[in-house]
Write an enzyme that holds these catalytic residues in place. Structure first.
Site, mmCIF file in Angstrom:
data_model
loop_
_atom_site.group_PDB
_atom_site.id
_atom_site.type_symbol
_atom_site.label_atom_id
_atom_site.label_comp_id
_atom_site.label_asym_id
_atom_site.label_seq_id
_atom_site.Cartn_x
_atom_site.Cartn_y
_atom_site.Cartn_z
ATOM 1 N N ASP A 31 0.859 -1.180 0.000
ATOM 2 C CA ASP A 31 0.000 0.000 0.000
ATOM 3 C C ASP A 31 0.905 1.243 0.000
ATOM 4 O O ASP A 31 2.128 1.158 0.166
ATOM 5 C CB ASP A 31 -0.969 -0.014 1.188
HETATM 6 C C1 BGC Z 1 -5.014 3.201 -0.003
HETATM 7 C C2 BGC Z 1 -5.198 2.148 -1.056
HETATM 8 C C3 BGC Z 1 -5.036 2.744 -2.427
HETATM 9 C C4 BGC Z 1 -3.687 3.399 -2.510
HETATM 10 C C5 BGC Z 1 -3.388 4.003 -3.871
HETATM 11 C C6 BGC Z 1 -3.765 3.983 -0.213
HETATM 12 O O1 BGC Z 1 -3.715 5.064 0.632
HETATM 13 O O2 BGC Z 1 -4.993 2.585 1.261
HETATM 14 O O3 BGC Z 1 -6.470 1.566 -0.916
HETATM 15 O O4 BGC Z 1 -5.200 1.760 -3.397
HETATM 16 O O5 BGC Z 1 -3.627 4.430 -1.542
HETATM 17 O O6 BGC Z 1 -4.101 5.158 -4.092
#
Ligand code: BGC
Length: 855
Positions: free
Chosen positions: A344
């Site tokens: 993530d």
């Molecule tokens: C979120 C994810 C997301 C990623 C990319 C993160 O902050 O937890 O769900 O896919 O950002 O935007």
């Protein structure tokens, strides 16, 4: 934190078999043969880690693809290999023309740079792409932009390896459908397949070939804002939805036009964040992990998900993005996952904040050796891996394998053959997609209450005699809010608000719409109240559109209060005080506390955030063109202090059986598992939702009442029995009911939930029509994890309920018997009353049930 680009709309970025029932098994299989096939106790070989896991995605395991991977890998320098493991978002504001001419300025400093200062200073994604030092990008919006980057990678870089563009397309790209929690309320996986395919087709025209979706985190606590992104509290429903998303996005061939690779997130157990606070710790037993939290991820992996995203949270003290137990043992070992794992957003860097790595090098080593292949936004793999490899702290083989996983996905998606956005780019909601997202919204609505008026008829559907309709509330005419968190890349003017739809509808019916905003979503001013009250007074019926803003849920949208925000409760009470019949529409990304409304407002409908066709879909249901059929995917509490509140709770040693929990305890009723101020149960339970018709259930039966234990343990893939019920539409209109099957296991060595969903089916019936509905129950539905993490069935007693919600009261039972004939059935009474639907419902003042149990 997600990246700029595609977005949650709060940020600058807007991305923008059952197997056939084997009757031969039903008591016909010779007992001796079954006995020979299985021992009475679980075998060590039953342990998930001892099972031979097949590659989860056959396309990624194709030998010819592997040959291409080998050849390419053999030509790559270390720097190019590491490049494939690096992912950045498109932070430049420059136009495509500018960026193709000039090097990009360093990323602008923002709040996230305080978390990760190194990144802001030194990343130039254009240069990285052109020199083979970037493998993928997130949330790059638009075909022109993705093509610009892709030209750099494909034409300028030495090995011409295309970039993979990933994006948070969560519930639609340009044509938006309900938020995932709302979609889960449809209990309609086929619908989810169709919608996912639709959004994959739309986004791939902009060059996006990878979705950071589905989010399959179980959420039992609505304080957690990301409850809106998943399928709610139940693992069975969650798994069904997870499979549907994967099939819709990926189809059976990732390389086909209009298909995208899915990323199942956030692995794992992110939804159990303590106290519902975003990014917080999770801590749970392995049994709970395996039985409640893991099934949706596993279902997605088994459906062939090409990628998985590792979570932010720590699990039992080990951050998920450096967790060998999760990533190596379970995901790759037990489940045979052969796709890639992406961290993530800055999760690798965050290992330093978790305190398990005191420097970037250690964080990098821990993440990659645990199984995180791609570093999203940490700026750690590119800066740390060269030295780690030189010093031998990270074996080259680990990097090679991570690169292989990335290349496999790139080959499988056909990116080398078709690197650029193809076809006519979808830049606005697609007219041909509107009927599908409208249907989805209609199916997502949950009618919570629909009391009869003095006329004897329920308030909904609206009477055509109600010519003057007042529409009041901050969510009545706000296109942005209709879209919800993680908005994709919608154009707001494509969105139909309720005001627009009802203005047209009332005009067609020869009536008038009186609109008054009344108040803001979260503002103390009552300046708009008089106009709202006036509109209500002048109307035949008042419709209130209240709830949360889309920013109040989603990532970093945790709340400690589940009340209507601002002064909306006061507005509701003021309008209700006019004496006009009130329909309350709740827009929210989570369950809210609706006690006052449940006592004073005749009609309440949860509409979540419905998407592009919000207004039309709501009007369809309000006027009865469509009967509501949604059922709650999360329990609606009576008080925030009950959270986490979920229907599939464990029993206690002090069940408050036969006690009126609506009254404070007296001496005799005190020392039970209860609160002294609020009943234990939910205001509106999981699975609950009314229709404009009514349904009855009868003849709940099981096809066998006794199953030999050896047979139960031997048959892992075919059903052991079938549970059936006859459901009848007892009303006067055609309507759809979600028939639900719940199971309880009593008498086993480990206590089991008071009931668990093990099957559901949407059934549409004409007035008076009946249908027999069947649910096959086999090892998967009847087994549980024991203390050694082995899935097992023991000689014990099972109760099966079939009905219209998790309080269903029509039941049947069967036993699993050991060769000695023991089944522990004498001990089954404990806690039964806890789950007795009709009693509990009446006792705690719930609205009349949608399902009348018939005898
Ligand atoms: C979120 C994810 C997301 C990623 C990319 C993160 O902050 O937890 O769900 O896919 O950002 O935007």
């Amino acid at each position: 934190m997600p990246a700029a680009g595609l977005s949650m709309n709060c940020r600058s970025r807007s991305i923008l078999a059952c197997a056939t029932l084997c009757l031969a098994l039903f008591g016909v299989e010779p007992y001796a043969a079954a006995q020979a096939a299985a021992a009475n106790s679980p075998r060590q070989s039953d342990h998930p880690s001892k099972q031979v896991a097949h590659p989860s995605n056959t396309q990624l395991a194709d030998p010819s693809l592997e040959g291409r991977v080998d050849r390419l890998l053999g030509q790559m320098t270390l720097e190019e290999k590491i490049g494939q493991l690096v992912q950045y978002n498109d932070t430049g504001d420059a136009s495509a023309v500018q960026i193709s001419k000039a090097p990009q300025a360093a990323n602008k400093p923002g709040a996230m740079d305080a978390l990760n200062p190194a990144r802001a200073k030194s990343v130039n994604t254009f240069q990285l792409a052109a020199t083979g030092r970037l493998g993928s990008m997130l949330n790059t919006v638009g075909a022109e932009r993705t093509n610009t980057y892709q030209h750099l990678a494909v034409e300028k870089s030495r090995l011409h390896i295309p970039l993979l563009f990933g994006a948070d397309v969560i519930h639609g790209y340009r044509t938006i459908y309900p938020v995932p929690l709302g979609l889960a309320a449809s209990f309609d996986p086929e619908l989810v397949v169709a919608l996912s395919q639709m959004s994959a087709e739309e986004a791939s025209t902009a060059g996006v070939r990878w979705f950071y979706s589905p989010m399959v985190d179980i959420s039992r606590d609505p304080r957690w804002g990301r409850s809106v992104e998943g399928a709610g509290e139940d693992p069975y429903l969650g798994a069904a939805m997870a499979r549907a998303y994967i099939h819709g996005y990926q189809g059976d061939d990732l390389s086909k036009p209009g298909r995208v690779a899915a990323s199942v997130k956030h692995f794992a157990a992110y939804g159990a964040a303590e106290a519902g606070r975003e990014y917080n710790t999770t801590d749970m037993s392995e049994i709970t992990l395996r039985q409640i939290y893991l099934p949706p991820y596993q279902a997605a992996v088994q459906a062939g998900a090409a990628t998985v995203m590792s979570a932010f949270n720590s699990l039992n003290g080990v951050p998920a993005s450096a967790n060998p137990f999760l990533l190596s043992k379970i995901l790759r070992g037990e489940w045979g996952f052969n796709g890639l794992v992406v961290s993530d957003y800055t999760a690798v860097m965050e290992l330093t904040h978790h305190g398990i790595a005191l420097d970037p090098a250690t964080a990098t080593r821990k993440a990659i050796t645990a199984g995180v292949d791609i570093d999203m936004m940490s700026h750690f793999y590119d800066t740390q891996l060269p030295a780690l490899i030189r010093s031998g702290q990270v074996p080259m083989a680990v990097v090679d394998e991570a690169v292989r996983r990335v290349l496999r996905v790139k080959f499988a998606t056909g990116l080398f053959e078709h690197p650029y956005a193809e076809g006519v780019e979808v830049t606005a909601a697609v007219a041909g997609h509107r009927p599908l997202v409208r249907k989805a919204a209609e199916e997502s609505f949950v009618l919570l209450q629909n009391d009869k008026l003095a006329s004897g008829a329920p308030l909904l559907p609206l009477s055509l005699a109600s010519k003057r309709v007042a529409l009041i509330g901050p969510l009545a005419d706000d296109a942005e809010q209709m879209i919800g968190a993680w908005s994709g890349a919608p154009n707001l003017h494509d969105t139909i608000t309720l005001r627009k739809a009802l203005a047209e509808r009332t005009q067609q019916l020869g009536g008038t719409l009186l609109y008054a905003k009344g108040t803001e979503i979260d503002d103390p001013s009552q300046a708009g109240f008089p106009a709202a009250i006036e509109a209500a007074r002048a109307s035949d019926v008042a419709i209130l559109a209240l709830g949360e803003s889309s920013r109040m849920s989603g990532e970093a949208g945790s709340r400690t209060s589940l009340d209507l925000p601002g002064n909306q409760q006061q507005l509701l009470e003021a309008v209700a005080a006019t004496g006009k019949p009130v329909v309350l529409l709740i827009f929210s990304g989570r369950p809210l506390v609706l006690n006052w409304a449940a006592q004073h407002i005749p009609a309440i409908m949860e509409t979540w955030f419905p998407g592009t066709e919000a207004g039309n879909a709501i009007a369809d249901v309000l006027y009865g063109d469509v009967s509501p059929s949604g059922k709650l995917p999360m329990s609606f509490p009576r008080a925030v202090g009950q959270e986490p509140l979920y229907y599939n709770q464990f029993p206690t040693g002090r069940p408050p059986t036969g006690i009126d929990l609506s009254k404070p305890p007296t001496g005799d009723s005190r020392f039970f598992s209860r609160y002294i101020d609020v009943p234990n149960d939910s205001l509106f339970p999981f699975g609950y939702g009314l229709s404009y018709s009514t349904f009855s259930y009868r003849d709940v039966k099981v096809s066998r009442t006794s199953i030999p234990l050896p047979q139960a343990l031997a048959n892992r893939s075919t059903p052991l029995l079938e549970a059936t019920a006859t459901v009848t539409n007892t009303g006067d209109r055609t309507a759809t009911e979600v028939v639900q099957c719940y199971v309880r296991n009593l008498g086993a060595s480990i206590e089991q939930p008071v009931r668990s969903l093990k099957g559901f089916e949407r059934v549409t019936l004409l007035p008076g029509e009946s249908k027999q509905v069947s649910f096959p129950l086999g090892f998967n539905e009847l087994s549980f994890f024991n203390l050694e993490s082995i899935p097992m069935i023991e000689a014990s007693h099972y109760t099966v309920w079939i009905g219209g919600d998790s309080l269903a009261s029509e039941e049947a039972s069967f036993v699993v018997v050991s060769p000695e004939g023991k089944n522990h059935s004498a001990r089954i009474q404990q806690g039964r009353e806890l789950t007795n639907g009709s009693n509990a419902r009446q006792k705690h003042g719930l609205p009349p049930p949608s399902v009348k149990a018939s005898t």
